[in-house]
Write a protein that holds these residues in place. Sequence first.
Motif, PDB file in Angstrom:
ATOM      1  N   TRP A   1      19.382  67.329  27.572  1.00 40.27           N
ATOM      2  CA  TRP A   1      20.111  68.586  27.406  1.00 40.27           C
ATOM      3  C   TRP A   1      20.270  68.947  25.927  1.00 40.27           C
TER       4      TRP A   1
ATOM      5  N   GLU B   1      18.713  72.217  24.266  1.00 35.75           N
ATOM      6  CA  GLU B   1      19.661  73.180  23.701  1.00 35.75           C
ATOM      7  C   GLU B   1      19.129  73.743  22.385  1.00 35.75           C
TER       8      GLU B   1
ATOM      9  N   TRP C   1      16.407  76.205  23.151  1.00 28.90           N
ATOM     10  CA  TRP C   1      16.949  77.479  23.628  1.00 28.90           C
ATOM     11  C   TRP C   1      17.433  78.338  22.463  1.00 28.90           C
TER      12      TRP C   1
ATOM     13  N   GLU D   1      18.283  77.092  33.723  1.00 29.41           N
ATOM     14  CA  GLU D   1      18.540  77.597  32.373  1.00 29.41           C
ATOM     15  C   GLU D   1      17.230  77.842  31.632  1.00 29.41           C
TER      16      GLU D   1
ATOM     17  N   ARG E   1      15.786  81.432  30.270  1.00 30.57           N
ATOM     18  CA  ARG E   1      15.579  81.597  28.829  1.00 30.57           C
ATOM     19  C   ARG E   1      14.109  81.518  28.440  1.00 30.57           C
TER      20      ARG E   1
ATOM     21  N   SER F   1      26.597  68.021  25.174  1.00 34.78           N
ATOM     22  CA  SER F   1      25.687  69.123  25.500  1.00 34.78           C
ATOM     23  C   SER F   1      25.817  69.546  26.955  1.00 34.78           C
TER      24      SER F   1
ATOM     25  N   LYS G   1      29.242  71.306  27.399  1.00 35.79           N
ATOM     26  CA  LYS G   1      29.278  72.624  26.750  1.00 35.79           C
ATOM     27  C   LYS G   1      28.493  73.667  27.545  1.00 35.79           C
ATOM     28  N   ASN G   2      27.328  73.263  28.052  1.00 34.82           N
ATOM     29  CA  ASN G   2      26.481  74.218  28.766  1.00 34.82           C
ATOM     30  C   ASN G   2      26.947  74.492  30.192  1.00 34.82           C
TER      31      ASN G   2
END
Length: 303
Positions: free
Chosen positions: A33, A37, A40, A118, A122, A283, A286-287
């Motif tokens: 992750w 991140e 992304w 995700e 993205r 991570s 947070k996501n």
Amino acid sequence: MLIIQHNLFIWSGSSEKIISKKFGELVLMEYIWSFLEREWVDAADKSILDSQTKFDEVSNKVAKALKNTGGFLNELAGNEPIALPHTLWFGILDLAQNLIQRSSLIATYGLCYYLAIESLNRAPSSFIQFKSIELLLHLYNIDNKVFSMIEIDFDQYTQKLSENNLEDSLEKFRNLLTFVKEKYLEDLKILSNNTGKGKEGKGKNLNQNSYLKKEQISNSNILDVIADEITCPISSEPTDQLCILKCQHMLALSNLKKLKQKICPNCREKIEDNDIRYLPQNSIYKNLYTKFLNLDIFYLQLN
């Protein structure tokens, strides 16, 4: 990442059981992750159109070289190295797919599901769309009941493209989705023939006309499982700073420091400092924080 994955698999699979399988997978998922991140963020800073154009240019270059197989090596040697954009992103998704082939933990499957969703949302090019779709199909094949919402996810993605008037991107995605489904089905047939078992995973048999069962099952169940894995039993809340004790119970680092007695609050086993393993989940937390929050609101509304 490959070295990290290799070492974690060895440590969790050795006779000494240096770490538990669950701990190893959670550590690896946090690394995956955290690396994605960054990808992304980089993708968000660039034009999606530019990324797709770059991908198309490289793809056309490879296709052109392949037409003349005799001069293929000369073509490669005579020009700058061919490098598809976002290869690290693609490779990390491939690592996630490799992990779920080894794992039997629903939480790991769930984290890979959200990772793929995700990435799809993205995705700066069809290169990443391809791998995201493949990962989602693989999850469905593992457990078609838990991941029965994946077809709905694909429908929502195409709807988003349509609402944004991205007709060209919409057509490309539909063609890509059809291609990946057909390719995946062929791969399953080959694997089935090689093993001689006639099985295609834990899910139901797939066919081109009716690939996934369209069933309105909320993905809140998956989110519940993930939340449970990173929830401290004292605060009853997901946290980004966890500690795993020798007894395999988890505590938030902040609550561990507050314990008056060095005893596990779950099983009452004595806690030795050398047996505490730190498990950051920054991570992931947070996501997925917004999703955890929405899940709490959802349950409050039910009550």
